[in-house]
Design an enzyme around this catalytic site. Structure first.
Site, PDB file in Angstrom:
ATOM      1  CG  ASP A   1      -2.074   0.948   1.122  1.00  0.00           C
ATOM      2  OD1 ASP A   1      -2.303   1.483   0.022  1.00  0.00           O
ATOM      3  OD2 ASP A   1      -2.749   1.180   2.138  1.00  0.00           O
TER       4      ASP A   1
ATOM      5  CG  ASN B   1      -7.569  -2.338  -6.206  1.00  0.00           C
ATOM      6  OD1 ASN B   1      -6.659  -3.136  -5.988  1.00  0.00           O
ATOM      7  ND2 ASN B   1      -7.864  -1.369  -5.343  1.00  0.00           N
TER       8      ASN B   1
END
Ligand code: FPP
Length: 254
Positions: free
Chosen positions: A22, A70
């Site tokens: 991340d 996503n």
């Protein structure tokens, strides 16, 4: 900072390390560049960590590369990520072969763009007999999707009479997940200072040690990985038992 690698106990390694990569977007923003610049630089961290894990003897490394959520990112970013996967797999296949690393995926890769899926399937086929380490990319993956799919499969078997309702237990359920041939992760790392699991390996992480670092993924290097392993090795894993029971067990093993 001294290299942490030498301090790692090679006989007490986590068998499976899972990572939530991340911070690519924030890294790019801090460099005044578009988000995809962060993802491109994230590939360097992917290479570093794969090398670091293989070097010390980790058997399974799972990277969360694209979640089912996503897809809701801007179209340009999704397309760029799919392209980056094709490019990276193409460039890294010989390194995977040379280092005896097997590539696998978990997640619904049938729904990826055809070119991305084909590139992945080619690499999976080419590396299927490699034994040093298994590199697993979680792609179009989410735990809730996986758990619902497993439930659907089990329900189907019960309905057609190949599985009895009373025979359903933890092991049977786990055998219907996309990780059926992969041990549960002993350690999960999330970069970028976020403290969430984000729909990643929820069933499998029941007893996983969690490690969070503020380092943004594109900056994550071998030494950051080794530090996570050292932190893991300093913990006592109790699996629901008392600390006293665990230390007695350790003494009797010794
Ligand atoms: C999270 O950062 C990162 C991703 C969703 C994609 C990760 C992809 C790569 C590292 C490149 C390709 C991977 C492989 C395995 C070849 P973010 O965009 O959520 O960052 P932010 O939270 O700072 O916005």
């Amino acid at each position: 900072m001294p290299d942490s690698k030498d301090q790692i106990l090679l006989n007490a390694l986590p068998e499976h390390v899972a990572i939530i990569m991340d911070g690519n977007g924030r890294w790019a923003q801090s460099h005044g560049r578009p988000r995809i610049f962060g993802h491109k630089n994230g590939v360097t961290a992917v290479k570093e960590v794969t090398e670091a894990a293989a070097e010390i003897g980790i058997k399974y490394l799972t990277l969360y590369a694209f979640s089912t959520e996503n897809w809701s990112r801007p179209r340009m970013e999704v397309d760029a990520l799919m392209g980056l996967l094709i490019e990276t797999v193409g460039k890294q296949i010989s390194t995977l072969q040379k280092n005896n690393i097997r590539l696998k995926t978990i997640g619904d890769i049938q729904r990826l763009p055809a070119k991305t899926r084909l590139a992945l399937e080619g690499a999976i086929e080419m590396t299927k007999n490699n034994t040093r380490m298994c590199l697993i990319l979680a792609l179009n993956y989410s735990s809730r999707w996986e758990i619902v799919e497993a439930t659907r499969l089990i329900a189907h078997k019960v309905k057609e009479g190949t599985l009895k309702e009373e025979d359903i237990n933890n092991e049977v359920f786990a055998a219907h997940l996309s990780t059926s041939d992969i041990p549960d992760p002993s350690l999960m790392i999330r970069t970028s200072g976020e403290h969430r699991i984000s729909n990643y390996l929820l069933w499998q992480s029941a007893y996983t040690e969690l490690y969070f670092t503020n380092v943004l993924w594109p900056d994550f290097r071998k030494n950051d990985f080794y530090q996570a392993i050292l932190d893991f090795q300093g913990r006592e894993r109790r699996f629901g038992k008392t600390g006293e029971q665990v230390s007695k067990e350790t003494i009797s093993i010794i």
